[in-house]
Scaffold this active site. Structure first.
Site, PDB file in Angstrom:
ATOM      1  N   VAL A 132       0.872  -1.159   0.151  1.00  0.00           N
ATOM      2  CA  VAL A 132      -0.025  -0.098   0.000  1.00  0.00           C
ATOM      3  C   VAL A 132       1.106   1.347   0.016  1.00  0.00           C
ATOM      4  O   VAL A 132       1.482   1.469   0.876  1.00  0.00           O
ATOM      5  CB  VAL A 132      -1.019  -0.016   1.224  1.00  0.00           C
ATOM      6  N   PRO A 133       1.175   1.823  -1.233  1.00  0.00           N
ATOM      7  CA  PRO A 133       2.312   2.784  -1.311  1.00  0.00           C
ATOM      8  C   PRO A 133       1.999   4.297  -0.763  1.00  0.00           C
ATOM      9  O   PRO A 133       2.034   5.106  -1.360  1.00  0.00           O
ATOM     10  CB  PRO A 133       2.266   3.015  -2.813  1.00  0.00           C
ATOM     11  N   CYS A 134       2.316   4.050   0.627  1.00  0.00           N
ATOM     12  CA  CYS A 134       2.099   5.369   1.365  1.00  0.00           C
ATOM     13  C   CYS A 134       3.652   6.054   1.326  1.00  0.00           C
ATOM     14  O   CYS A 134       3.569   7.471   1.392  1.00  0.00           O
ATOM     15  CB  CYS A 134       2.208   5.140   2.898  1.00  0.00           C
ATOM     16  N   HIS A 135       4.756   5.771   0.492  1.00  0.00           N
ATOM     17  CA  HIS A 135       5.768   6.331   0.094  1.00  0.00           C
ATOM     18  C   HIS A 135       5.519   7.383  -1.059  1.00  0.00           C
ATOM     19  O   HIS A 135       6.182   8.199  -1.026  1.00  0.00           O
ATOM     20  CB  HIS A 135       6.905   5.449   0.024  1.00  0.00           C
ATOM     21  N   ARG A 136       4.428   7.090  -1.752  1.00  0.00           N
ATOM     22  CA  ARG A 136       4.137   8.012  -2.706  1.00  0.00           C
ATOM     23  C   ARG A 136       3.182   9.179  -2.525  1.00  0.00           C
ATOM     24  O   ARG A 136       3.005  10.041  -3.274  1.00  0.00           O
ATOM     25  CB  ARG A 136       3.219   7.227  -3.748  1.00  0.00           C
TER      26      ARG A 136
END
Length: 176
Positions: A132-136
């Site tokens: 779940v790409p929270c780094h984006r």
């Protein structure tokens, strides 16, 4: 109480813990990251390196780190979050590799533009790092902001995905 199976992963950004429930992958944490599982909680979990879902998640993460995968297709269990957190995490799943969005954008997608701080808190509590790409999610001006696994990891993940912000960075892709 749900049965949770776990497996370690030695990734290029440090040791990780993968966790699965009967409903799907429920955790991907960097060792020692903020908001990760406590030792007490993990004591009730079962280590299972033969777990099919965990093996599949590990293979997909390794392909991602090698630059051969941009989207994951493992079943997810987001039930550890509140309904609001789950809605934020579902918005994060729509941000494609190499792209980014702001916390304000995520709040707008939830039809709650005033919830920027609450969105930030939910992003920080994401139990499925990378998947779940929270780094984006970046600040309103495109600046790097906090990351529970460490800002250097966020920058390395963006760099891996070819994000223009991180390409000029002096942070190595995978530190020694």
């Amino acid at each position: 109480m749900k049965t949770i199976s776990t497996q370690p992963l030695n990734g290029p950004l440090g040791p990780m813990i993968l966790a699965a429930s009967p409903q799907g992958l429920c955790g991907v944490w960097f060792e020692g990251q903020r908001h990760g599982p406590t030792e007490a909680r993990m004591q009730s979990w079962t280590s299972d390196s033969a777990h099919t879902l965990l093996q599949n998640a590990e293979q997909q993460l390794q392909a991602y780190f090698a630059g051969d995968l941009t989207a994951f297709d493992v079943p997810l269990d987001l039930s550890a979050g509140t309904p609001f957190q789950q809605s934020v995490w579902r918005v994060l799943l729509s941000i494609p590799s190499g792209a980014h969005q702001s916390y304000g954008f995520v709040a707008g997608q939830l039809n709650n533009p005033q919830a920027v701080r609450a969105v930030g808190a939910a992003v920080g509590r994401n139990p499925l790092s990378i998947i779940v790409p929270c780094h984006r999610v970046l600040g309103a001006g495109g600046q790097l902001t906090g990351y529970a696994g460490g800002l250097w990891r966020k920058q390395a993940l963006l760099k891996l995905e070819g994000h223009p912000l991180a390409l000029t960075s002096t942070v190595p892709l995978f530190p020694e």
